[in-house]
Design an enzyme around this catalytic site. Sequence first.
Site, short mmCIF file in Angstrom:
data_model
loop_
_atom_site.label_atom_id
_atom_site.label_comp_id
_atom_site.label_asym_id
_atom_site.label_seq_id
_atom_site.Cartn_x
_atom_site.Cartn_y
_atom_site.Cartn_z
N ASN A 30 0.86 -1.18 0.00
CA ASN A 30 0.00 0.00 0.00
C ASN A 30 0.90 1.24 0.00
OD1 ASN A 30 -1.37 2.27 1.17
ND2 ASN A 30 -3.02 0.90 1.77
N HIS B 120 -5.76 3.53 -1.21
CA HIS B 120 -7.07 3.82 -0.62
C HIS B 120 -7.45 5.24 -1.06
CE1 HIS B 120 -9.62 3.99 3.36
NE2 HIS B 120 -10.31 4.33 2.27
N ARG C 287 -9.62 7.96 -0.43
CA ARG C 287 -10.56 8.37 0.63
C ARG C 287 -11.46 9.49 0.14
NH1 ARG C 287 -10.26 7.69 6.06
NH2 ARG C 287 -8.91 6.00 6.71
N ARG D 133 -7.25 12.70 1.44
CA ARG D 133 -6.14 13.18 2.27
C ARG D 133 -4.78 12.73 1.79
NH1 ARG D 133 -7.18 9.87 7.84
NH2 ARG D 133 -9.25 10.73 7.53
N GLU E 180 -8.81 0.34 -2.48
CA GLU E 180 -9.61 0.33 -1.24
C GLU E 180 -10.50 1.54 -1.28
OE1 GLU E 180 -7.15 0.55 2.20
OE2 GLU E 180 -6.13 -1.31 1.76
N THR F 238 -7.93 3.39 8.80
CA THR F 238 -9.13 2.55 8.92
C THR F 238 -9.12 1.87 10.29
OG1 THR F 238 -8.70 2.11 6.60
CG2 THR F 238 -10.51 0.90 7.61
N GLU G 93 -10.75 -9.53 3.45
CA GLU G 93 -9.44 -9.19 3.99
C GLU G 93 -9.62 -9.13 5.50
OE1 GLU G 93 -7.28 -5.79 2.40
OE2 GLU G 93 -6.22 -5.58 4.31
N HIS H 228 -3.28 -4.76 7.88
CA HIS H 228 -3.40 -3.64 8.81
C HIS H 228 -2.46 -3.81 10.00
CE1 HIS H 228 -5.45 0.14 9.49
NE2 HIS H 228 -5.04 -0.04 10.73
N1 PXP Z 1 -5.66 -3.17 4.46
C1 PXP Z 1 -6.59 -2.20 4.60
C2 PXP Z 1 -8.00 -2.53 4.24
C3 PXP Z 1 -6.25 -0.91 5.05
O1 PXP Z 1 -7.18 0.03 5.17
C4 PXP Z 1 -4.89 -0.64 5.33
C5 PXP Z 1 -4.48 0.73 5.78
O2 PXP Z 1 -4.60 1.62 4.74
C6 PXP Z 1 -3.96 -1.69 5.15
C7 PXP Z 1 -4.37 -2.94 4.75
C8 PXP Z 1 -2.49 -1.49 5.38
O3 PXP Z 1 -2.24 -1.22 6.72
P1 PXP Z 1 -0.82 -0.69 7.15
O4 PXP Z 1 -0.60 0.62 6.46
O5 PXP Z 1 -0.95 -0.56 8.64
O6 PXP Z 1 0.17 -1.71 6.73
#
Ligand code: PXP
Length: 385
Positions: free
Chosen positions: A150, A186, A188, A192, A213, A244, A294, A334
């Site tokens: 990500n 993502h 949003r 942001r 996302e 999130t 997920e 996450h």
């Molecule tokens: N999966 C989802 C659905 C998320 O919203 C996020 C955060 O943007 C992540 C994975 C990745 O999380 P992290 O940035 O903490 O690795």
Amino acid sequence: MGAEIKWNHPRYKSLLFVDRAAQLILKLAGHKDKELSLYLTTDQDIAQINQQWLGRQGPTNVISFSQPEHTASRLLGDIVISLDTAEREAKLAQTTLQNRLTALMIHGMVHLLGYDHEGSDGEQIVFEKKEKELIKALTGEKIMADLCINVDHVATVRQARGGVEPDPVAAAVLVELAGADGIVVHLREDRRHIQDRDVELLRQTIQTRLTLEMAATDEMIKIASKVQPDIVTLVPEKREELTTEGGLDVASLEKEITKAVARLHEASIPVSLFVDPEPGQIEAAKRTGAECIEIHTGRYAEAISAEEQDREFDQIAEMASLAADLGLRVHAGHGLNYQNSARLASVAEIVEFSIGHSVVSRAVLVGMERAVKEMLSLVKKGRIV
Ligand code: PXP
């Protein structure tokens, strides 16, 4: 349930694929609810075991010990493998240690299933047939999970100045060159970090897969239908949150989510739902028609004590298994970082990890020396020394 693995070797302390392969073999052998004890050791040690229990001389590659049938134990049995012999055999067969160890685990498992190859020719044929069956089933399964990165927080740094650098699209190209299996962003509602332009350019640029996302809003569904990411992950979104915070409450929002899934399917986009590891959420996710979930790994990642982490790990492993049994593809993400990801990677049902913040954070640090040296060479150029 699963495989308990013990290592006793001066050079090998753990190999990630062994955990995953052992769990998969147990599942494919039809004993997901049983335990398997796997002991990976040296030639010297296996020679002693061979002598003590089988009265045979010298080291061997694999020995299986079945649990007597009448015991109520959940233990299917023990498989002992010599890493030294496996290593030599891999070299001889010009294959990898991974392949050889997997073949030996399968061989040991076929013994635990009650087959033998040392009796009549017929027995040997049946044994080899079972062995081939398991190898075939296993090669149809993925042993290594995919890693999708990500790149939102590259855009966070850009947005701090409202300029053009660093560009998440450039970062995504480097992520791909490093070997990642996909890019995640993502978009949003408040824009942001990632902007519409980023998603459009990523779609045109990246060669792997693009996961978008987004919240299940009308605006986002229209954008996704136009951009055509490879998959959409629906996430909950609150304006005031830093990231999130929890999974989608699919159980309460089943009707709305089912509609969003149907609209994305009309646009030919597969859908994943970001959910907490709870049975009610996973069962509801299945009913929406989504093909994937997920699992939100936040509680596991943030666990303070080892006991809490163990509890959250078990919950994720159990829920991953439930989802896979329901026919859902399982992703996880996450809060995963360089300390907590490897353990989760041993859960065979998780086929994809989505990791962002920790990778972008590390990139800033490991890239710092080079960045400073490059700037130093420019600043010092102006000096006559
Ligand atoms: N999966 C989802 C659905 C998320 O919203 C996020 C955060 O943007 C992540 C994975 C990745 O999380 P992290 O940035 O903490 O690795």
